[in-house]
Design a protein around this motif. Sequence first.
Motif, PDB file in Angstrom:
ATOM      1  N   THR A  89       0.840  -1.193   0.000  1.00 16.56           N
ATOM      2  CA  THR A  89       0.000   0.000   0.000  1.00 16.56           C
ATOM      3  C   THR A  89       0.876   1.245   0.000  1.00 16.56           C
ATOM      4  OG1 THR A  89      -0.142   0.002   2.427  1.00 16.56           O
ATOM      5  CG2 THR A  89      -1.897  -1.135   1.202  1.00 16.56           C
ATOM      6  N   TYR A  90       0.401   2.289  -0.657  1.00 19.94           N
ATOM      7  CA  TYR A  90       1.147   3.542  -0.775  1.00 19.94           C
ATOM      8  C   TYR A  90       0.270   4.701  -0.317  1.00 19.94           C
ATOM      9  CZ  TYR A  90       3.532   7.512  -2.977  1.00 19.94           C
ATOM     10  OH  TYR A  90       4.153   8.726  -3.219  1.00 19.94           O
ATOM     11  N   GLU A  91       0.850   5.603   0.469  1.00 22.19           N
ATOM     12  CA  GLU A  91       0.153   6.803   0.924  1.00 22.19           C
ATOM     13  C   GLU A  91       0.853   8.029   0.345  1.00 22.19           C
ATOM     14  OE1 GLU A  91      -0.388   7.048   5.137  1.00 22.19           O
ATOM     15  OE2 GLU A  91      -0.767   4.901   5.341  1.00 22.19           O
ATOM     16  N   TRP A  92       0.104   8.892  -0.302  1.00 22.84           N
ATOM     17  CA  TRP A  92       0.667  10.094  -0.915  1.00 22.84           C
ATOM     18  C   TRP A  92       1.244  11.036   0.130  1.00 22.84           C
ATOM     19  CZ3 TRP A  92       1.702  11.168  -5.874  1.00 22.84           C
ATOM     20  CH2 TRP A  92       2.015  12.501  -6.217  1.00 22.84           C
ATOM     21  N   GLY A  93       0.585  11.121   1.273  1.00 29.30           N
ATOM     22  CA  GLY A  93       1.094  11.955   2.358  1.00 29.30           C
ATOM     23  C   GLY A  93       0.573  13.372   2.358  1.00 29.30           C
ATOM     24  N   GLY A  94      -0.675  13.551   1.961  1.00 30.47           N
ATOM     25  CA  GLY A  94      -1.294  14.873   2.026  1.00 30.47           C
ATOM     26  C   GLY A  94      -0.755  15.853   1.014  1.00 30.47           C
ATOM     27  N   ASN A  95      -1.125  17.112   1.197  1.00 31.62           N
ATOM     28  CA  ASN A  95      -0.706  18.158   0.261  1.00 31.62           C
ATOM     29  C   ASN A  95       0.797  18.391   0.249  1.00 31.62           C
ATOM     30  OD1 ASN A  95      -3.334  18.958  -0.745  1.00 31.62           O
ATOM     31  ND2 ASN A  95      -3.722  19.817   1.282  1.00 31.62           N
ATOM     32  N   HIS A  96       1.481  18.016   1.338  1.00 34.34           N
ATOM     33  CA  HIS A  96       2.931  18.192   1.396  1.00 34.34           C
ATOM     34  C   HIS A  96       3.684  17.000   0.805  1.00 34.34           C
ATOM     35  CE1 HIS A  96       2.448  21.241   4.957  1.00 34.34           C
ATOM     36  NE2 HIS A  96       2.063  21.735   3.791  1.00 34.34           N
ATOM     37  N   HIS A  97       2.948  15.993   0.419  1.00 33.57           N
ATOM     38  CA  HIS A  97       3.515  14.807  -0.236  1.00 33.57           C
ATOM     39  C   HIS A  97       4.605  14.141   0.620  1.00 33.57           C
ATOM     40  CE1 HIS A  97       4.209  11.952  -3.235  1.00 33.57           C
ATOM     41  NE2 HIS A  97       5.039  12.591  -4.029  1.00 33.57           N
ATOM     42  N   SER A  98       4.273  13.941   1.890  1.00 31.96           N
ATOM     43  CA  SER A  98       5.166  13.210   2.791  1.00 31.96           C
ATOM     44  C   SER A  98       4.815  11.727   2.686  1.00 31.96           C
ATOM     45  CB  SER A  98       5.008  13.708   4.232  1.00 31.96           C
ATOM     46  OG  SER A  98       5.858  12.995   5.108  1.00 31.96           O
ATOM     47  N   ASP A  99       5.219  11.126   1.573  1.00 31.14           N
ATOM     48  CA  ASP A  99       4.725   9.806   1.222  1.00 31.14           C
ATOM     49  C   ASP A  99       5.410   8.680   1.981  1.00 31.14           C
ATOM     50  OD1 ASP A  99       7.109  10.273  -0.086  1.00 31.14           O
ATOM     51  OD2 ASP A  99       6.513   9.275  -1.946  1.00 31.14           O
ATOM     52  N   ARG A 100       4.768   7.517   1.922  1.00 32.64           N
ATOM     53  CA  ARG A 100       5.297   6.299   2.531  1.00 32.64           C
ATOM     54  C   ARG A 100       4.625   5.099   1.858  1.00 32.64           C
ATOM     55  NH1 ARG A 100       3.605   6.560   8.650  1.00 32.64           N
ATOM     56  NH2 ARG A 100       3.713   8.808   8.276  1.00 32.64           N
ATOM     57  N   PHE A 101       5.247   3.933   1.974  1.00 31.30           N
ATOM     58  CA  PHE A 101       4.583   2.711   1.534  1.00 31.30           C
ATOM     59  C   PHE A 101       5.033   1.574   2.433  1.00 31.30           C
ATOM     60  CE2 PHE A 101       8.559   2.314  -0.806  1.00 31.30           C
ATOM     61  CZ  PHE A 101       8.789   0.952  -0.925  1.00 31.30           C
ATOM     62  N   ARG A 102       4.252   0.499   2.446  1.00 29.22           N
ATOM     63  CA  ARG A 102       4.558  -0.645   3.296  1.00 29.22           C
ATOM     64  C   ARG A 102       4.107  -1.933   2.626  1.00 29.22           C
ATOM     65  NH1 ARG A 102       1.573  -1.049   8.873  1.00 29.22           N
ATOM     66  NH2 ARG A 102       3.114   0.529   9.412  1.00 29.22           N
ATOM     67  N   PHE A 103       4.755  -3.016   3.037  1.00 22.83           N
ATOM     68  CA  PHE A 103       4.409  -4.332   2.510  1.00 22.83           C
ATOM     69  C   PHE A 103       4.843  -5.393   3.515  1.00 22.83           C
ATOM     70  CE2 PHE A 103       8.637  -3.228   0.935  1.00 22.83           C
ATOM     71  CZ  PHE A 103       9.398  -4.338   1.262  1.00 22.83           C
TER      72      PHE A 103
END
Length: 249
Positions: A150-164
Amino acid sequence: MKKYRILLASAMLFLAACGDESSSASNEEIISSSSDSDDEMSSSSLKESCPNKTLSSSSGDQIDPTTLFETRVPQKEVHLCTSQDGLETEHSFDQHDWICSFHYADKSGFVYVQGSPTDCEGVWWPYPVITADTAILYVNKKYVPLTDLTYEWGGNHHSDRFRFTYDGKVYEYHHSSIGAAYRPCQEMDCMRVYKSDGETLIEDGCGTDEEDAGKIRTLPIVCRFADEEGYFGDFTDTFKPCGGDNREF
């Protein structure tokens, strides 16, 4: 198991050989050589004749991970987004493909993800919701399909992350340094490891808490996203603290 073999074949469609057609193996050969009970696929048939493309240590010369996967050129997709005042507008988002290094304990390799925008959200300006089309881990010379990434964009500041999930643990990629206004200044650069529940932390390799200031980036990684032409750039670790982050690194 027929269902598993179909999934395996789908995941293998974008795996590349070492670049020499005479030493490559077909998807059918790879699938037929794997067992029904093992979710790892040996890559020896693909790589054993390519000595320059075996995994190196983090301190040695880095290989080009794009030689391990058959990557694509990201395409644009248009989605209808609803703004803060309720207006619906069309926005164009790129497919989001990335490659990151993977180093934990005695395991080393790379993870490759092909992601596509499936929706949009955001208060001030729409940003895409990215869903993984396919994801695969190349670790210790074996390919492992990842089915729960799964991937998270991280809001308007694009502080993204993903996990598996892999080998009974959950791996989360994130940022170890965040600048002013909670904005990251570079791509994801560290990893956290959790137990299988995804909540019990085993090791915070990002060291974002003040108590961990002396242990920042104990699990460093390098992530690169494909540009509009499908190139990922250099995989040299160029990490540096973001402006406004005054912790000691």
